[in-house]
Design an enzyme around this catalytic site. Structure first.
Site, mmCIF file in Angstrom:
data_model
loop_
_atom_site.group_PDB
_atom_site.id
_atom_site.type_symbol
_atom_site.label_atom_id
_atom_site.label_comp_id
_atom_site.label_asym_id
_atom_site.label_seq_id
_atom_site.Cartn_x
_atom_site.Cartn_y
_atom_site.Cartn_z
ATOM 1 N N CYS A 171 34.046 -36.832 7.366
ATOM 2 C CA CYS A 171 34.460 -38.157 6.890
ATOM 3 C C CYS A 171 33.507 -39.253 7.410
ATOM 4 C CB CYS A 171 35.911 -38.406 7.250
ATOM 5 S SG CYS A 171 36.698 -39.519 6.093
ATOM 6 N N HIS A 185 39.287 -34.038 6.237
ATOM 7 C CA HIS A 185 39.608 -33.843 7.663
ATOM 8 C C HIS A 185 40.159 -32.440 7.954
ATOM 9 C CE1 HIS A 185 39.261 -38.067 9.144
ATOM 10 N NE2 HIS A 185 39.303 -38.287 7.834
ATOM 11 N N GLU A 216 40.483 -30.997 10.640
ATOM 12 C CA GLU A 216 41.122 -30.928 11.962
ATOM 13 C C GLU A 216 42.594 -31.317 11.924
ATOM 14 O OE1 GLU A 216 39.341 -33.289 10.805
ATOM 15 O OE2 GLU A 216 39.962 -35.245 11.576
HETATM 16 N N1 GLN Z 1 36.367 -45.218 5.527
HETATM 17 C C1 GLN Z 1 35.795 -44.790 6.758
HETATM 18 C C2 GLN Z 1 34.349 -45.250 6.905
HETATM 19 O O1 GLN Z 1 33.776 -45.715 5.978
HETATM 20 C C3 GLN Z 1 35.858 -43.277 6.896
HETATM 21 C C4 GLN Z 1 37.288 -42.810 6.927
HETATM 22 C C5 GLN Z 1 37.539 -41.629 7.797
HETATM 23 O O2 GLN Z 1 36.686 -41.170 8.556
HETATM 24 N N2 GLN Z 1 38.734 -41.141 7.722
HETATM 25 O O3 GLN Z 1 33.800 -45.138 7.941
#
Ligand code: GLN
Length: 208
Positions: free
Chosen positions: A86, A181, A183
């Site tokens: 992410c 995610h 995890e």
């Molecule tokens: N929206 C976040 C970003 O741009 C990422 C979201 C996340 O890691 N759950 O950094």
């Protein structure tokens, strides 16, 4: 050599902001030594590192403040295994469509990502993903304001896509990225350890 005679793997988790505790828990379940990385000295003797989800702008700024950006970039160039989930995937990407001006990144994997792709209603959602690299059973994936992968370089393998074709998991040799995610504990209380195991296989293959 068998696993029992080999030194236990030491996997770092960048622990500046975001979901690092959950990754450390997954590593513990897998019998691997997880190291919370906050300072450059914590990078010593690691076999790989996970960059967690969170807020890529915050993680990036802290990474610079604590002197971790340059050593990590150097290690990546030397073949060190890194998995970005992410926000971590945003840090890894060589290009970001909508990074904030001056947002510090690692810019190492040949992909272009778009932050916060799944706007409004779909900002957060769960879905069953087919990930052939993990075997037949679907991987239940949690997307939390995640990015999408908009372009991949010729050396990058797409490991999973959404039904509409959006790429959400990628691998480029020793670099792994997921827009979701792995995890997060499933609704039934189970942990699906397969993505973490997949990363450990990459780490093992680099370590030889
Ligand atoms: N929206 C976040 C970003 O741009 C990422 C979201 C996340 O890691 N759950 O950094």
């Amino acid at each position: 050599m068998t696993n029992t005679t080999q030194k236990k793997l030491r996997i770092g988790v960048l622990a500046l902001q975001g979901d690092f505790e959950a990754h450390l828990k997954m590593l513990e379940k897998l019998g691997v030594e997880g190291i919370a990385v906050r300072l450059p000295r914590h990078l010593t003797d690691l076999d790989g590192i996970i960059l967690p989800g969170g807020e890529s702008t915050a993680i990036g700024k802290l990474m610079v403040l604590y002197g971790l950006q340059e050593p990590l970039q150097q290690m990546i160039r030397a073949g060190f295994p890194v998995w970005g989930t992410c926000a971590g995937l945003i840090l890894l990407a060589s290009e970001t469509d909508n990074a904030l001006a001056g947002q510090p990144l690692l810019a190492s994997m040949h992909i272009r990502v778009r932050r916060n792709t799944f706007g409004s209603q779909r900002e957060s959602f769960e879905t069953d993903l087919s990930v052939p690299a993990l075997g037949e059973a679907a991987f239940h994936a949690f997307f939390i304001r995640g990015p999408s992968v908009e372009w991949v370089g010729p050396e990058v393998e797409a490991l999973a896509t959404l039904d509409d074709g959006t790429i959400v998991a990628v691998r480029e040799g020793h670099l792994l990225g997921t827009a979701f995610h792995p995890e997060v504990v499933q609704a039934n209380g189970q942990r699906d350890l397969r993505f973490h195991q997949y990363f450990l296989r990459i780490v093992q293959s680099v370590r030889g």
